[in-house]
Design a protein around this motif. Structure first.
Motif, PDB file in Angstrom:
ATOM      1  N   ARG A 279       0.965  -1.317  -0.385  1.00 19.41           N
ATOM      2  CA  ARG A 279       0.191  -0.576   0.219  1.00 19.41           C
ATOM      3  C   ARG A 279       0.849   1.657   0.069  1.00 19.41           C
ATOM      4  O   ARG A 279       0.702   1.958  -1.181  1.00 19.41           O
ATOM      5  N   LYS A 280       1.457   1.752   0.908  1.00 20.13           N
ATOM      6  CA  LYS A 280       2.839   2.611   0.694  1.00 20.13           C
ATOM      7  C   LYS A 280       3.376   2.361  -0.079  1.00 20.13           C
ATOM      8  O   LYS A 280       3.932   3.625  -0.345  1.00 20.13           O
ATOM      9  N   ALA A 281       4.250   1.579  -0.664  1.00 22.60           N
ATOM     10  CA  ALA A 281       5.200   1.930  -1.760  1.00 22.60           C
ATOM     11  C   ALA A 281       4.507   2.397  -2.815  1.00 22.60           C
ATOM     12  O   ALA A 281       4.576   3.154  -3.657  1.00 22.60           O
ATOM     13  N   ARG A 282       2.807   1.755  -2.788  1.00 21.83           N
ATOM     14  CA  ARG A 282       2.686   2.281  -4.261  1.00 21.83           C
ATOM     15  C   ARG A 282       1.495   3.550  -4.246  1.00 21.83           C
ATOM     16  O   ARG A 282       2.027   4.082  -5.511  1.00 21.83           O
ATOM     17  N   GLU A 283       1.283   4.093  -3.454  1.00 24.36           N
ATOM     18  CA  GLU A 283       0.419   5.230  -2.794  1.00 24.36           C
ATOM     19  C   GLU A 283       1.279   5.848  -2.959  1.00 24.36           C
ATOM     20  O   GLU A 283       1.747   7.566  -3.517  1.00 24.36           O
ATOM     21  N   GLU A 284       3.070   5.941  -2.810  1.00 25.02           N
ATOM     22  CA  GLU A 284       4.607   6.841  -2.762  1.00 25.02           C
ATOM     23  C   GLU A 284       4.853   7.404  -4.676  1.00 25.02           C
ATOM     24  O   GLU A 284       4.474   8.973  -4.573  1.00 25.02           O
ATOM     25  N   GLN A 285       4.078   5.994  -5.137  1.00 23.44           N
ATOM     26  CA  GLN A 285       4.720   6.555  -6.563  1.00 23.44           C
ATOM     27  C   GLN A 285       3.866   7.268  -7.437  1.00 23.44           C
ATOM     28  O   GLN A 285       4.041   7.962  -8.110  1.00 23.44           O
ATOM     29  N   ARG A 286       2.712   7.398  -6.679  1.00 25.26           N
ATOM     30  CA  ARG A 286       1.203   7.627  -7.457  1.00 25.26           C
ATOM     31  C   ARG A 286       1.384   9.117  -6.995  1.00 25.26           C
ATOM     32  O   ARG A 286       1.872  10.133  -7.653  1.00 25.26           O
ATOM     33  N   MET A 287       1.963   9.813  -5.119  1.00 27.72           N
ATOM     34  CA  MET A 287       1.840  10.768  -5.451  1.00 27.72           C
ATOM     35  C   MET A 287       3.706  11.713  -5.761  1.00 27.72           C
ATOM     36  O   MET A 287       2.788  12.738  -6.299  1.00 27.72           O
ATOM     37  N   ASN A 288       4.521  10.824  -6.153  1.00 27.66           N
ATOM     38  CA  ASN A 288       5.752  11.173  -6.800  1.00 27.66           C
ATOM     39  C   ASN A 288       5.449  11.859  -8.238  1.00 27.66           C
ATOM     40  O   ASN A 288       5.877  12.706  -8.440  1.00 27.66           O
ATOM     41  N   THR A 289       4.575  10.805  -8.351  1.00 26.87           N
ATOM     42  CA  THR A 289       4.301  10.789 -10.047  1.00 26.87           C
ATOM     43  C   THR A 289       4.210  12.754 -10.681  1.00 26.87           C
ATOM     44  O   THR A 289       3.924  12.398 -11.171  1.00 26.87           O
ATOM     45  N   ARG A 290       2.386  12.192  -9.510  1.00 29.31           N
ATOM     46  CA  ARG A 290       1.964  13.525  -9.567  1.00 29.31           C
ATOM     47  C   ARG A 290       2.461  14.880  -9.654  1.00 29.31           C
ATOM     48  O   ARG A 290       2.242  15.461  -9.796  1.00 29.31           O
ATOM     49  N   GLY A 291       3.581  14.662  -8.323  1.00 23.15           N
ATOM     50  CA  GLY A 291       4.171  15.732  -8.736  1.00 23.15           C
ATOM     51  C   GLY A 291       5.105  16.080  -9.713  1.00 23.15           C
ATOM     52  O   GLY A 291       4.883  17.568 -10.046  1.00 23.15           O
ATOM     53  N   VAL A 292       6.212  15.429 -10.409  1.00 24.39           N
ATOM     54  CA  VAL A 292       6.162  15.271 -11.676  1.00 24.39           C
ATOM     55  C   VAL A 292       6.012  15.916 -12.045  1.00 24.39           C
ATOM     56  O   VAL A 292       6.129  16.589 -13.332  1.00 24.39           O
ATOM     57  N   LEU A 293       4.315  15.229 -12.458  1.00 23.03           N
ATOM     58  CA  LEU A 293       3.377  15.770 -13.347  1.00 23.03           C
ATOM     59  C   LEU A 293       3.024  17.606 -13.800  1.00 23.03           C
ATOM     60  O   LEU A 293       3.736  18.163 -14.546  1.00 23.03           O
ATOM     61  N   GLY A 294       2.845  17.955 -12.297  1.00 19.62           N
ATOM     62  CA  GLY A 294       3.130  19.219 -12.060  1.00 19.62           C
ATOM     63  C   GLY A 294       3.881  20.075 -12.625  1.00 19.62           C
ATOM     64  O   GLY A 294       3.940  20.891 -13.324  1.00 19.62           O
ATOM     65  N   TYR A 295       5.430  19.623 -11.751  1.00 23.07           N
ATOM     66  CA  TYR A 295       6.684  20.001 -12.509  1.00 23.07           C
ATOM     67  C   TYR A 295       6.562  20.385 -14.206  1.00 23.07           C
ATOM     68  O   TYR A 295       6.962  21.379 -14.672  1.00 23.07           O
ATOM     69  N   LEU A 296       6.018  18.781 -15.186  1.00 23.87           N
ATOM     70  CA  LEU A 296       6.653  19.029 -16.160  1.00 23.87           C
ATOM     71  C   LEU A 296       6.094  20.043 -17.323  1.00 23.87           C
ATOM     72  O   LEU A 296       5.897  20.862 -17.776  1.00 23.87           O
ATOM     73  N   ASP A 297       4.353  20.316 -16.528  1.00 21.37           N
ATOM     74  CA  ASP A 297       3.198  21.147 -16.773  1.00 21.37           C
ATOM     75  C   ASP A 297       3.777  22.467 -16.238  1.00 21.37           C
ATOM     76  O   ASP A 297       4.245  23.659 -16.888  1.00 21.37           O
ATOM     77  N   TYR A 298       4.396  22.875 -15.232  1.00 20.56           N
ATOM     78  CA  TYR A 298       4.781  24.579 -15.062  1.00 20.56           C
ATOM     79  C   TYR A 298       6.536  24.822 -15.757  1.00 20.56           C
ATOM     80  O   TYR A 298       6.624  26.378 -16.231  1.00 20.56           O
ATOM     81  N   MET A 299       7.692  23.674 -16.589  1.00 15.66           N
ATOM     82  CA  MET A 299       7.954  23.614 -17.283  1.00 15.66           C
ATOM     83  C   MET A 299       7.757  24.017 -18.881  1.00 15.66           C
ATOM     84  O   MET A 299       8.437  25.013 -19.925  1.00 15.66           O
ATOM     85  N   GLU A 300       6.840  23.119 -18.851  1.00 13.19           N
ATOM     86  CA  GLU A 300       6.097  23.710 -20.521  1.00 13.19           C
ATOM     87  C   GLU A 300       5.401  25.652 -20.890  1.00 13.19           C
ATOM     88  O   GLU A 300       5.963  26.279 -21.623  1.00 13.19           O
ATOM     89  N   LYS A 301       4.645  25.832 -19.722  1.00 13.16           N
ATOM     90  CA  LYS A 301       4.024  27.126 -19.350  1.00 13.16           C
ATOM     91  C   LYS A 301       5.702  27.549 -19.579  1.00 13.16           C
ATOM     92  O   LYS A 301       5.388  29.547 -20.040  1.00 13.16           O
ATOM     93  N   GLN A 302       6.268  27.300 -19.177  1.00 15.77           N
ATOM     94  CA  GLN A 302       7.553  28.807 -18.931  1.00 15.77           C
ATOM     95  C   GLN A 302       8.304  28.899 -20.426  1.00 15.77           C
ATOM     96  O   GLN A 302       9.281  29.509 -20.473  1.00 15.77           O
ATOM     97  N   GLY A 303       8.282  27.276 -21.065  1.00 15.96           N
ATOM     98  CA  GLY A 303       8.653  27.101 -21.941  1.00 15.96           C
ATOM     99  C   GLY A 303       9.922  27.653 -22.351  1.00 15.96           C
ATOM    100  O   GLY A 303      10.747  27.021 -22.521  1.00 15.96           O
ATOM    101  N   GLU A 304      10.454  26.326 -21.176  1.00 10.51           N
ATOM    102  CA  GLU A 304      11.978  25.355 -20.519  1.00 10.51           C
ATOM    103  C   GLU A 304      11.487  24.152 -20.454  1.00 10.51           C
ATOM    104  O   GLU A 304      10.410  23.411 -20.481  1.00 10.51           O
ATOM    105  N   THR A 305      12.830  23.726 -20.654  1.00  7.08           N
ATOM    106  CA  THR A 305      12.575  22.256 -21.221  1.00  7.08           C
ATOM    107  C   THR A 305      13.898  21.815 -19.519  1.00  7.08           C
ATOM    108  O   THR A 305      14.617  22.309 -19.102  1.00  7.08           O
TER     109      THR A 305
END
Length: 306
Positions: A279-305
């Protein structure tokens, strides 16, 4: 250690770490008790098992003068209000951008519920702290604990309200989440990239800052202390970059963020499942993935890679 037990940090003076039984996972939550002339508690746990912290302080005869959450994420600051209530003469110090969240934690609670999903069952609603009890930090300060000092360093990669503390006397750094999550059973560092303000390059800069301090010990926010290893922190920088790239590639392949979240939760590393439980391992992966997706969205809005 068993839940609620504490032990001295090896090689350090009057410093103890406590297992708060966070997420019902052994040793996941580490709180540090510093029995200085002016005693301090560094991080406070979720607050759900606050009696463990209270009992340890009573057993050690410590009345904290300072309550020092490294940042306002509730696994580090959720118990701060309860601790402040029990010790009305203690001062709470937090980075200046986190003060409002300790005074009025409503937005923090809403964001945490969105970030952690089913893991909210392990949390409690935090207790607000009167504004006059909270003092802001910006980084660069030195806290006088009487028989020792704590240097404050701003470490905003994991979250903009994160600081780390360096006790130069014992040469130990309290890393918060700036050095990732140490897994002692595997002797490795796992990434932590929660929403909504994870910053890859900021996290890598924070790891370099700790490397430059070159301490003897690292007191991780999760799973306790370890001797400093520069190669391990250098490896953590690579782990972060590879993790972000893996999420980016999977998003490009699947084209659907929910599918990306499901993929990484379903494919949580088996070694982490063995150590933390499924349970903990899978939920940790889900949360960390969500954070990266948000970071990628932010970088795209900033026009950065990345």
């Amino acid at each position: 250690m068993e839940p609620g037990e504490y032990a001295p940090v090896p090689g350090c003076t009057d410093l103890y770490y406590l297992d708060t039984d966070m997420y019902a996972t052994a040793n996941y939550g580490s709180v540090y008790l510093l029995d200085a002339e002016r005693p301090a508690v560094i991080d406070t746990g979720l607050g759900s098992n606050r009696e463990y912290l209270f009992d340890a302080l009573d057993d050690l005869g410590i009345t904290p003068e300072f309550i020092l959450p490294t940042h306002v994420h509730l696994d580090h600051a959720g118990g701060a209000g309860f601790l402040a209530e029990r010790y009305p003469d203690a001062t709470v110090l937090i980075h200046e951008s986190g003060v409002e969240h300790l005074v009025d934690p409503s937005r923090l609670v809403a964001g945490t519920k969105a970030a952690v999903g089913d893991q909210w069952q392990f949390y409690v609603e935090p207790e607000p702290i009167p504004e006059e009890r909270v003092e802001p930090l910006s980084g660069g300060e030195t806290l006088d604990l009487g028989d020792r000092d704590l240097d404050v360093h701003h470490a905003p990669g994991h979250a903009p309200h994160q600081v780390i503390f360096h006790d130069r006397g014992d040469d130990v750094v309290f890393t918060a989440d700036a050095a990732g999550i140490y897994v002692p059973q595997l002797d490795t560092i796992e990434q932590t990239s929660p929403p909504s303000q994870f910053d890859l390059h900021g996290c890598q800069d924070d790891a370099d800052m700790i490397r430059d301090l070159d301490p003897r010990y690292l007191c991780f926010g999760h799973f306790g202390p370890r001797e400093f290893d520069d190669g391990m922190l250098a490896g953590y920088k690579r782990t972060l970059a590879e993790w972000v790239e893996a999420v980016r590639q999977r998003r490009e392949e699947l084209g659907d963020d929910e599918a990306v979240l499901d993929h990484f939760a379903e494919h949580a590393p088996q070694e982490l499942i063995d150590v933390w439980g499924e349970r903990k391992a899978r939920e940790e992966q889900r949360m960390n993935t969500r954070g990266v997706l948000g970071y990628l969205d932010y970088m795209e809005k900033q026009g950065e890679t990345i």
